[in-house]
Write a protein that holds these residues in place. Structure first.
Motif, PDB file in Angstrom:
ATOM      1  N   THR A 251      -8.917 -40.551   3.716  1.00 17.62           N
ATOM      2  CA  THR A 251      -9.158 -40.078   5.082  1.00 17.62           C
ATOM      3  C   THR A 251      -8.857 -38.593   5.210  1.00 17.62           C
ATOM      4  O   THR A 251      -9.619 -37.828   5.826  1.00 17.62           O
ATOM      5  CB  THR A 251      -8.299 -40.870   6.085  1.00 17.62           C
ATOM      6  OG1 THR A 251      -8.625 -42.263   5.988  1.00 17.62           O
ATOM      7  CG2 THR A 251      -8.528 -40.394   7.503  1.00 17.62           C
ATOM      8  N   GLU A 252      -7.747 -38.162   4.630  1.00 19.61           N
ATOM      9  CA  GLU A 252      -7.365 -36.745   4.681  1.00 19.61           C
ATOM     10  C   GLU A 252      -8.384 -35.870   3.966  1.00 19.61           C
ATOM     11  O   GLU A 252      -8.779 -34.803   4.468  1.00 19.61           O
ATOM     12  CB  GLU A 252      -5.980 -36.567   4.057  1.00 19.61           C
ATOM     13  CG  GLU A 252      -4.860 -37.186   4.866  1.00 19.61           C
ATOM     14  CD  GLU A 252      -3.548 -37.263   4.116  1.00 19.61           C
ATOM     15  OE1 GLU A 252      -2.490 -37.244   4.771  1.00 19.61           O
ATOM     16  OE2 GLU A 252      -3.569 -37.357   2.863  1.00 19.61           O
ATOM     17  N   LEU A 253      -8.835 -36.314   2.807  1.00 21.28           N
ATOM     18  CA  LEU A 253      -9.794 -35.527   2.038  1.00 21.28           C
ATOM     19  C   LEU A 253     -11.139 -35.416   2.750  1.00 21.28           C
ATOM     20  O   LEU A 253     -11.783 -34.360   2.740  1.00 21.28           O
ATOM     21  CB  LEU A 253      -9.979 -36.136   0.646  1.00 21.28           C
ATOM     22  CG  LEU A 253      -8.795 -35.976  -0.307  1.00 21.28           C
ATOM     23  CD1 LEU A 253      -9.058 -36.739  -1.600  1.00 21.28           C
ATOM     24  CD2 LEU A 253      -8.521 -34.501  -0.619  1.00 21.28           C
ATOM     25  N   ARG A 254     -11.575 -36.489   3.375  1.00 22.53           N
ATOM     26  CA  ARG A 254     -12.850 -36.438   4.089  1.00 22.53           C
ATOM     27  C   ARG A 254     -12.774 -35.479   5.279  1.00 22.53           C
ATOM     28  O   ARG A 254     -13.734 -34.766   5.573  1.00 22.53           O
ATOM     29  CB  ARG A 254     -13.253 -37.848   4.551  1.00 22.53           C
ATOM     30  CG  ARG A 254     -13.730 -38.740   3.404  1.00 22.53           C
ATOM     31  CD  ARG A 254     -14.132 -40.111   3.908  1.00 22.53           C
ATOM     32  NE  ARG A 254     -14.589 -40.950   2.812  1.00 22.53           N
ATOM     33  CZ  ARG A 254     -15.821 -40.956   2.330  1.00 22.53           C
ATOM     34  NH1 ARG A 254     -16.734 -40.149   2.845  1.00 22.53           N
ATOM     35  NH2 ARG A 254     -16.161 -41.762   1.327  1.00 22.53           N
ATOM     36  N   SER A 255     -11.633 -35.451   5.936  1.00 24.16           N
ATOM     37  CA  SER A 255     -11.446 -34.528   7.046  1.00 24.16           C
ATOM     38  C   SER A 255     -11.476 -33.077   6.561  1.00 24.16           C
ATOM     39  O   SER A 255     -12.097 -32.198   7.187  1.00 24.16           O
ATOM     40  CB  SER A 255     -10.111 -34.817   7.751  1.00 24.16           C
ATOM     41  OG  SER A 255      -9.867 -33.886   8.767  1.00 24.16           O
ATOM     42  N   ILE A 256     -10.833 -32.831   5.433  1.00 21.16           N
ATOM     43  CA  ILE A 256     -10.834 -31.481   4.853  1.00 21.16           C
ATOM     44  C   ILE A 256     -12.236 -31.097   4.405  1.00 21.16           C
ATOM     45  O   ILE A 256     -12.679 -29.950   4.573  1.00 21.16           O
ATOM     46  CB  ILE A 256      -9.836 -31.414   3.680  1.00 21.16           C
ATOM     47  CG1 ILE A 256      -8.402 -31.581   4.189  1.00 21.16           C
ATOM     48  CG2 ILE A 256      -9.966 -30.082   2.936  1.00 21.16           C
ATOM     49  CD1 ILE A 256      -7.392 -31.859   3.104  1.00 21.16           C
ATOM     50  N   ALA A 257     -12.963 -32.054   3.835  1.00 19.21           N
ATOM     51  CA  ALA A 257     -14.336 -31.798   3.394  1.00 19.21           C
ATOM     52  C   ALA A 257     -15.216 -31.346   4.553  1.00 19.21           C
ATOM     53  O   ALA A 257     -16.091 -30.480   4.405  1.00 19.21           O
ATOM     54  CB  ALA A 257     -14.926 -33.038   2.724  1.00 19.21           C
ATOM     55  N   GLU A 258     -14.986 -31.903   5.723  1.00 17.55           N
ATOM     56  CA  GLU A 258     -15.751 -31.500   6.900  1.00 17.55           C
ATOM     57  C   GLU A 258     -15.447 -30.056   7.282  1.00 17.55           C
ATOM     58  O   GLU A 258     -16.338 -29.304   7.685  1.00 17.55           O
ATOM     59  CB  GLU A 258     -15.445 -32.445   8.065  1.00 17.55           C
ATOM     60  CG  GLU A 258     -16.006 -33.847   7.864  1.00 17.55           C
ATOM     61  CD  GLU A 258     -15.582 -34.806   8.961  1.00 17.55           C
ATOM     62  OE1 GLU A 258     -14.871 -34.364   9.893  1.00 17.55           O
ATOM     63  OE2 GLU A 258     -15.955 -35.999   8.884  1.00 17.55           O
ATOM     64  N   GLU A 259     -14.187 -29.652   7.130  1.00 20.35           N
ATOM     65  CA  GLU A 259     -13.809 -28.262   7.404  1.00 20.35           C
ATOM     66  C   GLU A 259     -14.499 -27.314   6.418  1.00 20.35           C
ATOM     67  O   GLU A 259     -14.976 -26.240   6.784  1.00 20.35           O
ATOM     68  CB  GLU A 259     -12.288 -28.103   7.300  1.00 20.35           C
ATOM     69  CG  GLU A 259     -11.486 -28.843   8.344  1.00 20.35           C
ATOM     70  CD  GLU A 259     -11.457 -28.102   9.676  1.00 20.35           C
ATOM     71  OE1 GLU A 259     -11.990 -26.984   9.758  1.00 20.35           O
ATOM     72  OE2 GLU A 259     -10.885 -28.651  10.633  1.00 20.35           O
TER      73      GLU A 259
END
Length: 311
Positions: A251-259
Motif C-alpha cells: 500500500t505504501e509503495l503504490r502511494s509513493i508510485a502515484e507521487e
C-alpha cells in the motif's frame, strides 16, 4: 520524453551483502556492482561520504556497468559539516598537517588552503564520472543541526557555484528550512541555482522534515526513501542498520508510485532512491517499485504516457 530511474543508496552495505541477495560468485565489490546493474540503472555512492574515491575505483565502476548506468555521488562529509575520520583524508593532504591527537576533523578545523585543495581533489574525481556521462547527481545531505540561517543559505549557494557543471541535489534534515518565509527563500535559491530539492520519506518526528516534493531544478527531481521506523529513530546510540530497518508494504509503495507518476510529468528525469538499507529491504522494495511503475529489467523507463501502470 522523460525517464524514471530507480535504485538504492548503496550496493555494498554490509547488511545487504550479508543478506544473501548477491550470488556467491560475486566476490568483490565490482562483481557485486555488475550483478546490481543487471537489476537497476542507477545507484547512490555512499562511500564517497566517508572518503574521496580513488580514480582507479571510479574507472572500475564504469567498466563493470552498462553505458547507460548512472552513479549518484554523496558529497564528502566534510563539505556538509559532518566530522570525518582523519585517516579518510587523502594522503597527499594529510601529510604535513598539524592535527596530532585528533581522530576526527571538521571542515573548519582545516586551514583555508587545505579546504580548497580538498575540494579540488574531490571535484577532479567526480568530474571523471561527469566526463564519461556516468554521473547522475551530486548529493549534499546536510545534518539535522544544519538549520536555516542567512549564512547556511549562502553556503548552499557557494556549493552550487563550486559544483558546476554537475547536477546537484540538496537534502535538508531540519524542518526550519520549510517554515514560513524560510521556505520561500530556500526554494527560490534552489530554483535560481538549478538545484534539485530532495524529497524525503522518513519518520514523522518533531525535528524531521515533512514530506513535500517541490520541483526546483530543470534537469530533474530526486526522492530518497529512508523508511518509517519511528521507534528506532527516536532512540539514541543505535546503529545505522537499526534505524533503517523498515520494509515498505504494498500500500505504501503504490502511494509513493502515484507521487512519482505525478512528478515525472514536470521534469525530464526522476530518481527514486531507496535508503532503507537493512538486509535486502532496499533492493526488494526498489524492485517492487519498478513493477508498480511498469518497469522491467534493469533499464530506465522512458515515459510518454500520462498515466503510468500501477499493476
Amino acid at each position: 520524453m522523460s525517464e524514471i530511474r530507480i535504485g538504492t543508496c548503496s550496493w555494498m552495505d554490509r547488511s545487504l551483502v550479508a543478506s544473501g541477495w548477491y550470488p556467491k560468485s560475486a566476490k568483490d565489490p565490482e562483481d557485486k556492482l555488475k550483478f546490481y546493474s543487471q537489476h537497476f540503472d542507477t545507484v547512490e555512492v555512499d562511500s564517497s561520504f566517508y572518503a574521496i574515491p580513488k580514480e582507479k575505483s571510479i574507472y572500475a565502476w564504469a567498466l563493470r556497468t552498462p553505458p547507460n548506468f548512472l552513479f549518484n555521488v554523496k558529497a564528502f562529509g566534510l563539505f556538509t559539516f559532518h566530522a570525518i575520520s582523519l585517516k579518510s583524508l587523502p594522503l597527499e593532504i594529510r601529510d604535513g598537517m598539524n592535527l596530532a591527537r585528533r581522530d576526527r576533523v571538521k571542515l573548519f578545523d582545516l586551514e583555508r588552503s587545505v579546504r580548497s585543495l580538498l575540494w579540488e581533489v574531490f571535484y577532479r574525481r567526480i568530474y571523471v564520472l561527469h566526463n564519461m556521462g556516468r554521473l547522475g547527481y551530486l548529493l549534499f545531505q546536510f545534518p539535522p543541526w544544519f538549520k536555516y540561517e542567512a549564512k547556511t543559505l549562502e553556503y548552499i549557494r557557494f556549493l552550487a557555484k563550486k559544483s558546476r557543471p554537475f547536477k546537484v541535489a540538496v537534502e535538508i534534515r531540519h524542518r526550519s528550512w520549510l517554515e514560513d518565509d524560510n521556505k520561500a527563500a530556500f526554494l527560490k535559491l534552489l530554483e535560481d541555482e538549478n538545484l534539485a530539492y530532495v524529497a524525503v520519506d522518513e519518520p514523522k518526528l518533531v525535528w524531521t522534515v515533512p514530506f513535500e516534493w517541490p520541483v526546483t531544478a530543470s534537469w530533474g527531481t530526486v526522492l530518497r526513501l529512508h523508511g518509517r521506523n519511528s521507534e528506532a529513530w527516536m532512540k539514541k546510540n543505535i546503529s545505522v542498520a537499526e534505524r533503517f530497518a523498515y520494509r515498505y508494504d504494498e500500500t505504501e509503495l503504490r502511494s509513493i508510485a502515484e507521487e512519482v507518476a505525478a512528478r515525472i510529468e514536470q521534469v525530464p528525469s526522476a530518481y527514486v532512491m531507496f535508503n532503507n538499507c537493512f538486509r535486502d529491504f532496499a533492493v526488494k522494495n526498489a524492485l517492487q517499485m519498478k513493477r508498480y511503475l511498469g518497469m522491467g529489467g534493469g533499464s530506465t523507463l522512458e515515459v510518454e504516457q500520462k498515466n503510468l501502470p500501477m499493476d
